[in-house]
Design a protein around this motif. Sequence first.
Motif, PDB file in Angstrom:
ATOM      1  N   GLY A   5       0.809  -1.225   0.000  1.00 15.88           N
ATOM      2  CA  GLY A   5       0.000   0.000   0.000  1.00 15.88           C
ATOM      3  C   GLY A   5       0.828   1.254   0.000  1.00 15.88           C
ATOM      4  O   GLY A   5       0.276   2.362  -0.031  1.00 15.88           O
ATOM      5  N   THR A  91      -6.618   7.753  12.057  1.00 11.64           N
ATOM      6  CA  THR A  91      -5.502   6.816  11.874  1.00 11.64           C
ATOM      7  C   THR A  91      -5.706   5.610  12.768  1.00 11.64           C
ATOM      8  O   THR A  91      -6.079   5.741  13.948  1.00 11.64           O
ATOM      9  CB  THR A  91      -4.173   7.496  12.233  1.00 11.64           C
ATOM     10  OG1 THR A  91      -4.026   8.688  11.451  1.00 11.64           O
ATOM     11  CG2 THR A  91      -2.998   6.557  11.964  1.00 11.64           C
ATOM     12  N   TYR A  93      -3.916   1.259  13.219  1.00  8.77           N
ATOM     13  CA  TYR A  93      -2.743   0.454  12.878  1.00  8.77           C
ATOM     14  C   TYR A  93      -3.140  -1.001  12.688  1.00  8.77           C
ATOM     15  O   TYR A  93      -3.950  -1.555  13.449  1.00  8.77           O
ATOM     16  CB  TYR A  93      -1.676   0.554  13.974  1.00  8.77           C
ATOM     17  CG  TYR A  93      -1.087   1.943  14.077  1.00  8.77           C
ATOM     18  CD1 TYR A  93       0.002   2.305  13.312  1.00  8.77           C
ATOM     19  CD2 TYR A  93      -1.655   2.897  14.930  1.00  8.77           C
ATOM     20  CE1 TYR A  93       0.533   3.580  13.396  1.00  8.77           C
ATOM     21  CE2 TYR A  93      -1.139   4.174  15.018  1.00  8.77           C
ATOM     22  CZ  TYR A  93      -0.020   4.504  14.246  1.00  8.77           C
ATOM     23  OH  TYR A  93       0.480   5.768  14.333  1.00  8.77           O
ATOM     24  N   ASP A  94      -2.549  -1.575  11.658  1.00  7.86           N
ATOM     25  CA  ASP A  94      -2.787  -2.985  11.346  1.00  7.86           C
ATOM     26  C   ASP A  94      -1.921  -3.834  12.285  1.00  7.86           C
ATOM     27  O   ASP A  94      -0.689  -3.709  12.301  1.00  7.86           O
ATOM     28  CB  ASP A  94      -2.432  -3.267   9.887  1.00  7.86           C
ATOM     29  CG  ASP A  94      -2.738  -4.708   9.508  1.00  7.86           C
ATOM     30  OD1 ASP A  94      -1.820  -5.546   9.674  1.00  7.86           O
ATOM     31  OD2 ASP A  94      -3.865  -4.992   9.093  1.00  7.86           O
ATOM     32  N   LYS A 149      -2.823   2.932   8.909  1.00  8.40           N
ATOM     33  CA  LYS A 149      -3.928   2.955   7.954  1.00  8.40           C
ATOM     34  C   LYS A 149      -4.706   4.261   8.103  1.00  8.40           C
ATOM     35  O   LYS A 149      -5.191   4.594   9.185  1.00  8.40           O
ATOM     36  CB  LYS A 149      -4.859   1.764   8.179  1.00  8.40           C
ATOM     37  CG  LYS A 149      -4.183   0.392   8.051  1.00  8.40           C
ATOM     38  CD  LYS A 149      -3.611   0.184   6.660  1.00  8.40           C
ATOM     39  CE  LYS A 149      -2.988  -1.195   6.532  1.00  8.40           C
ATOM     40  NZ  LYS A 149      -2.399  -1.410   5.180  1.00  8.40           N
TER      41      LYS A 149
END
Length: 754
Positions: A5, A91, A93-94, A149
Motif C-alpha cells: 500500500g 488513523t 494500525y494494522d 492505515k
Amino acid sequence: MEWLGLQLFAELPATGQIVIDCRHEPLLIILAYIVVSAAAFATLDMAERQCHSENDNARRQWRILGACCLAGGIWALHLISMLAFHAPLETHYDAALTGLSLLLALLASWFAMHSLERHVMSPRHYLQAATFIGLGVTLMHYVGMAAMKTSAVQYYQTNLLLASLLFAIVASLLALVMARYFRNGSGTLHLAMKYGASLLMAGGIVATHFTGMAAMTLVIPTDAALSLPSTDNSLQLGLTVACITLLISASSISAALADKKLQSKEHDLRRVSVLLSQLDQARVSLQQAAHYDALTNLINRRGFNQVFAERLAEHAANEGMLAVMFLDIDHFKRINDSLGHAAGDDLLKVIADHIKAATRSQDLVARFGGDEFCIVTSLHSRDEARHLAQRIMQRMKEPIDLGGRRMVMTTSIGISIYPDDGRNAEELLKNADLALYQSKGCGRNNLNFFNSSLRVRATLELQLEEELRVALLEERGLCVHYQPIFDVRSGQVAKLEALVRWQHPQHGLLGPERFIGIAEANGLIAELDLWVLRRACADLARLNQHGYASLKVTVNCSALTLAREELPDDVEQALFQAGLAPRQLELEVTENALMGDIQQVINLLKRIRAQGVALSIDDFGTGYSSLAYLKRLPLDVLKIDRSFIQEVPVSQKDREIVQAIIMMAHTLHLQVVTEGVETVEQQQFLVSHSCDYLQGYLLSRPVPLTELYPVLERLDRQQPALRADADTAQPELPDLFPGSPGYRASASVARRGH
C-alpha cells in the motif's frame, strides 16, 4: 512501485489532495530518543557480557537478550514516533503488519549480536553485516509505516528514501564498531565513553526514522471520503510503551552489571585458588627441601631425626640391636680447594651412590651436611656392623673420574650400638661421633666402635665449658666479628651481622660452632647473647662516630634467650648505654626458636618491635612451622637459608624455591636477605628476582671491628667492580679446631658462623 500500500519511488498523482497539516509531538520525540538511547546502552552491555562469558549457554542467552533489547528499542522508537505524528485524518494500525515490523527488528538485531561474536572482523565483514542490518531496520520502518492505515495514500520521495537506507547502514556500521570497541575496558572514563556511544547510536537510529518520515507525503484521493481523527490517546500509549521498554532495558542492564560483578568475583576466586595452589606447592617443595638433601637426594639431619626416633621406638619394643654409623670423607676439603665446589658436589653424589649400593634397602642413609653421612642399620651382632662398614670402605676405594682425574677416596667411620652405647638418639649419635673422631685420630681410612675411653674427650668439653664461663665473667677472650649485608637497591652496605668468636689461649680463634652448643647446653647462652648484643651496639656507636651513621647491626637471638621475659628490657638498656637509636638494631631469630610457646614468643617480639627494633627470621625454610607462623609474627625481614642458594642457578628446583620464598615474603611486606652468596651467578639471580639484601663471602668474610673500616670503604667505593672481584674470589671456610669432638654443630649453631 506499490508495496504493501506504499507508493515507493513514485511521482505524486496529478489529482487528489496533499495533506500538509502534519506535525509531531515534541515530548514523545524526546521520549523516543531516551528509549532508544537506553536500549543502545543495554545492547552494549549485552555485547560485553556475550564477549566475556566463558559458557556457550551463557553467550547464547546474552545474545538473545541483547537482540531483544536492541529490537525493542528500535521498534519502540518507531512506534512512539508514529504516535507522535499527528495528521488531520483518522488513523489506526494494522496489528499483523505491526507485529511483522517487530519480527524484522528482532531478526536484524539478532544478526547484529551474532556478528559481534566473531573473534576477528575485517572491514568486509563490518560492511556486509552493517548492510544487512541496515536493510532490516529500513524494512522494519517501512513495514511499520504500512501498518499505519488512513484514508490517504503514502508517497515516498526517492532521494530521501535512499537517504534513510544509507542512514540505517551507517548507523548499523557505527553500532557494530562501537559495540566491539566497548566490550573491553573498565573505569569511569570507559563508562562515560559508553554513554556517549549510546547517544550516538540512538541518534543514527532516530535519523533513519525521521528521514523516512520526511520522505513521506500523504495524498487523499479525489474519490476518498475524508474522516477526521477521533479521540487522541497517543500520549498515554506512547508513555506506556516507553515505560515498558525502559523497564526491559533497565532490567537487562542490571542483569549485565550483576553478571559482571559475579564474573569478577569468580576471577578473583580463581586467582586466589591459583595463588594458594602455588603456595601449597612451595610449601611441599620447602618441606621436601627441609627433610631431604638437594644434592644427593638422601634424607637430611632433620628428616633423619624423625625416622631415627621411630626406629628406636620399634627396636625398644622388640629388644633388638641397632648400629649408628658416622661417615666422614677423608681430606674432602682438598677437593673443594683444588678442583672447586662443583667438583666436590659431583664427588658427594658419587659417594652417596656408593653408600646406598653397599647398604640394604631397609637401612637408613642420611647426609648431615658437607661430607658427613650417617647410617642406621638393624643387626644381631657387632660383627654385622663391622662387615657393613668394611663393605662401605671397600666400595669407596673404587676409582672415581672427577675433573679429568682418576681419584680414590677413603672414609673414616665411627660406630655406636643400641642399646649398649646409648638408649636415645642423642646419646647414640654423640657416641658415634666420638668414635668417628677416634678413627680420624688413628690416621683416617679406619673404623672404630665407641668405647668408654672415648668419654675422656667429654672431660675436655667440660673444661671448655668452665673456661667459657670464666671468659664471660671476666669478658676476656670473647670478640665479635662483623659480616657486611649489602643493600641491592642503594648499592651500599646497609647492615652488619654480629658473629661471636672466642680467642682461646690454647686453641686459638674458635668459631661459634665450637662453643655455642656448650653454652646452650649449660645455660650460658643467654649471658653470651646479651654480651654480644651490648658489644655490637657499642661497636656500632663507634662506627657512627666515624661517619657510618646509616648502618644497622643485626644480632642473633637463641631460642633460650628468646624465652626470657627480661629480653625487651635488656635490648632497651643495651641501646641506651650505647646511645643508639632503636632503628639501628635488628634481632634475628631462627624458626627453631619459635617451636615453644608461640603466643608467648609473639608477645615478646611485639614488645621489642614496639621499641622500634627490627625483627628478622633466620634460616627460613629449614623449620617445620614457617608458613603457619609467618603471618602471625611481627617480622620485618626474612633471611633465606644458604642451603637454598648453594645450587642456584644450576638447580631449577632451588631457583623455583627461592623465587617462591621471595614472592611470598614480598606479598607479606617483608624484606628479603639471602645469606651464603658466594658466586656472581648467585648474585645476578637474586638481583634479577628482587632480593633486597645480599650477604656472603662474595662481599666479605666476617672480620673484626679493626679490619671492618677498609672493608666498608672498599664495598662502598667499588661496588661496580663487584662482578669482576667475585670472579676471582675463592671462599674458604676456616678449619678451626678440627680435632675436637664437638666440631660438628647443629644447623642452629652453624648459622652463626656464616
